[in-house]
Enzyme design. Sequence first.
Site, PDB file in Angstrom:
ATOM      1  N   ARG A 233     -38.419  83.381-102.116  1.00 37.76           N
ATOM      2  CA  ARG A 233     -38.872  82.348-103.040  1.00 37.76           C
ATOM      3  C   ARG A 233     -38.931  82.974-104.423  1.00 37.76           C
ATOM      4  NH1 ARG A 233     -37.973  79.006 -99.750  1.00 37.76           N
ATOM      5  NH2 ARG A 233     -39.389  77.513 -98.777  1.00 37.76           N
ATOM      6  N   GLU A 261     -36.977  76.008-110.126  1.00 34.98           N
ATOM      7  CA  GLU A 261     -35.659  75.481-109.717  1.00 34.98           C
ATOM      8  C   GLU A 261     -35.637  73.963-109.913  1.00 34.98           C
ATOM      9  OE1 GLU A 261     -35.150  76.626-105.647  1.00 34.98           O
ATOM     10  OE2 GLU A 261     -35.410  78.734-106.085  1.00 34.98           O
ATOM     11  N   HIS A 279     -29.978  78.248-104.528  1.00 39.33           N
ATOM     12  CA  HIS A 279     -30.872  78.116-103.368  1.00 39.33           C
ATOM     13  C   HIS A 279     -30.123  77.470-102.206  1.00 39.33           C
ATOM     14  CE1 HIS A 279     -35.327  77.573-101.995  1.00 39.33           C
ATOM     15  NE2 HIS A 279     -34.524  77.845-100.979  1.00 39.33           N
TER      16      HIS A 279
HETATM   17  P1  NAP Z   1     -41.327  85.513 -91.359  1.00 43.62           P
HETATM   18  O1  NAP Z   1     -40.646  85.800 -90.091  1.00 43.62           O
HETATM   19  O2  NAP Z   1     -42.700  84.925 -91.322  1.00 43.62           O
HETATM   20  O3  NAP Z   1     -41.327  86.861 -92.226  1.00 43.62           O
HETATM   21  C1  NAP Z   1     -42.013  86.914 -93.430  1.00 43.62           C
HETATM   22  C2  NAP Z   1     -42.263  88.326 -93.894  1.00 43.62           C
HETATM   23  O4  NAP Z   1     -43.182  88.210 -94.993  1.00 43.62           O
HETATM   24  C3  NAP Z   1     -42.893  89.242 -92.855  1.00 43.62           C
HETATM   25  O5  NAP Z   1     -42.271  90.489 -92.904  1.00 43.62           O
HETATM   26  C4  NAP Z   1     -44.336  89.346 -93.331  1.00 43.62           C
HETATM   27  O6  NAP Z   1     -44.902  90.606 -93.128  1.00 43.62           O
HETATM   28  C5  NAP Z   1     -44.218  89.170 -94.819  1.00 43.62           C
HETATM   29  N1  NAP Z   1     -45.488  88.685 -95.358  1.00 43.62           N
HETATM   30  C6  NAP Z   1     -46.137  87.552 -95.049  1.00 43.62           C
HETATM   31  N2  NAP Z   1     -47.285  87.465 -95.737  1.00 43.62           N
HETATM   32  C7  NAP Z   1     -47.376  88.599 -96.478  1.00 43.62           C
HETATM   33  C8  NAP Z   1     -48.347  89.106 -97.375  1.00 43.62           C
HETATM   34  N3  NAP Z   1     -49.457  88.421 -97.640  1.00 43.62           N
HETATM   35  N4  NAP Z   1     -48.118  90.306 -97.943  1.00 43.62           N
HETATM   36  C9  NAP Z   1     -47.000  90.993 -97.656  1.00 43.62           C
HETATM   37  N5  NAP Z   1     -46.037  90.555 -96.806  1.00 43.62           N
HETATM   38  C10 NAP Z   1     -46.228  89.385 -96.220  1.00 43.62           C
HETATM   39  O7  NAP Z   1     -40.494  84.485 -92.244  1.00 43.62           O
HETATM   40  P2  NAP Z   1     -38.915  84.227 -92.207  1.00 43.62           P
HETATM   41  O8  NAP Z   1     -38.604  83.188 -91.196  1.00 43.62           O
HETATM   42  O9  NAP Z   1     -38.195  85.523 -92.151  1.00 43.62           O
HETATM   43  O10 NAP Z   1     -38.717  83.545 -93.635  1.00 43.62           O
HETATM   44  C11 NAP Z   1     -39.022  84.251 -94.815  1.00 43.62           C
HETATM   45  C12 NAP Z   1     -38.920  83.355 -96.027  1.00 43.62           C
HETATM   46  O11 NAP Z   1     -37.571  83.161 -96.398  1.00 43.62           O
HETATM   47  C13 NAP Z   1     -39.440  81.933 -95.857  1.00 43.62           C
HETATM   48  O12 NAP Z   1     -40.849  81.853 -95.912  1.00 43.62           O
HETATM   49  C14 NAP Z   1     -38.768  81.207 -96.995  1.00 43.62           C
HETATM   50  O13 NAP Z   1     -39.586  81.221 -98.138  1.00 43.62           O
HETATM   51  C15 NAP Z   1     -37.515  82.027 -97.256  1.00 43.62           C
HETATM   52  N6  NAP Z   1     -36.299  81.263 -96.958  1.00 43.62           N
HETATM   53  C16 NAP Z   1     -35.376  81.094 -97.952  1.00 43.62           C
HETATM   54  C17 NAP Z   1     -34.225  80.370 -97.690  1.00 43.62           C
HETATM   55  C18 NAP Z   1     -33.160  80.184 -98.737  1.00 43.62           C
HETATM   56  O14 NAP Z   1     -32.445  79.196 -98.686  1.00 43.62           O
HETATM   57  N7  NAP Z   1     -33.005  81.101 -99.654  1.00 43.62           N
HETATM   58  C19 NAP Z   1     -34.019  79.790 -96.441  1.00 43.62           C
HETATM   59  C20 NAP Z   1     -34.978  79.996 -95.466  1.00 43.62           C
HETATM   60  C21 NAP Z   1     -36.115  80.729 -95.737  1.00 43.62           C
HETATM   61  P3  NAP Z   1     -45.629  91.034 -91.775  1.00 43.62           P
HETATM   62  O15 NAP Z   1     -44.502  91.364 -90.863  1.00 43.62           O
HETATM   63  O16 NAP Z   1     -46.454  92.181 -92.175  1.00 43.62           O
HETATM   64  O17 NAP Z   1     -46.399  89.832 -91.301  1.00 43.62           O
END
Ligand code: NAP
Length: 313
Positions: A233, A261, A279
């Site tokens: 994000r 955005e 995005h």
């Molecule tokens: P996920 O499996 O929940 O992984 C999120 C990561 O963020 C984990 O490594 C987590 O660390 C870390 N995190 C969460 N809270 C934190 C905090 N307070 N401080 C530090 N690290 C923290 O999520 P995901 O499914 O991989 O998705 C990640 C993100 O990608 C989504 O939330 C979304 O915003 C973004 N995304 C973007 C697109 C795009 O089109 N560009 C598409 C889909 C998703 P821990 O392992 O320590 O919990």
Amino acid sequence: MERKRVIAVGSYPDWDSEAMSRDYALATIARLADLASLDPALRNEAVAVAYKSGASFGAAEMDLLPNLGLISNFGVGYDAINIEAARDRGIRVTNTPDVLNDDVADTALAMMLAHCRCIPAGDRFVREGRWPGGDFPLNRKFSGGRAGIMGLGRIGRSIADRLVAFGMEIHYHARSAKDVPAGWTFHATPEGLAAEVDWLVVALVGGAATQDYISAEVIACMPQDAVLVNISRGSTVDEAALLDALEAGRIGAALDVFRNEPDIDPRFLTLPNVILQPHQGSGTVETRRAMGELQRANIAAYLRGEPLLTPVT
Ligand code: NAP
């Protein structure tokens, strides 16, 4: 069977809106801001919202829907939804994890390769007839570099797994060390990770807890000519500090997400050391179909009183 009232917020392709119109008494609004002007009788009937927007969905909007029991988010990132306000009102929230990991990871790799091998510039070089005037300048080797994943969750792991095939050294930071293949290096701090890698790939969740996680200090730790890749994000990166470092020519960037955005900071538009994407990480027909199916499967489970498939906890 009586069809339940569901409000779809956002712009949906025909395959989604036709399926929702078939299964629910559907009302559609393009923007959440249009909710207040929706017929109050219709708002009273609504038991679920199919949400596809980055606009903030907070207590005020929830209170316009007194019988709302579910917000089914289209997307894994639910940072636009006030989870506490939903919990306080007994409203469940679901998202669409996992089905988009491949596409978002592929997009990260595509941006990294495009940046490293100057693919957009090479394309322009050929199209503009400059090739007969001399060879394209040499660029940098991608395979075998050092990659740092900031946030080794579902998407971060998918990116790391792909980078292994490029012979990359894998480093990562998360709040705790993960069960990873031998040889991957955990860094306890974001600064520690930033200092050790050529590619800093941000795959964190968005929201208040990770706001400016890639701070000016973290950016300052990146080695000269390292590249910041963001597919998480825009909120996770201190964008002013990033722009300063980019304009100084200290680092490069490959960005799919931004603050504000789609009206991104115009300073990005003239920088030669940046790959810009709209995005589109999960933006394939296959994945968007799968996300819509999962969004509806959560609504169906809720309406049947069954366990939700992918609840936000
Ligand atoms: P996920 O499996 O929940 O992984 C999120 C990561 O963020 C984990 O490594 C987590 O660390 C870390 N995190 C969460 N809270 C934190 C905090 N307070 N401080 C530090 N690290 C923290 O999520 P995901 O499914 O991989 O998705 C990640 C993100 O990608 C989504 O939330 C979304 O915003 C973004 N995304 C973007 C697109 C795009 O089109 N560009 C598409 C889909 C998703 P821990 O392992 O320590 O919990």
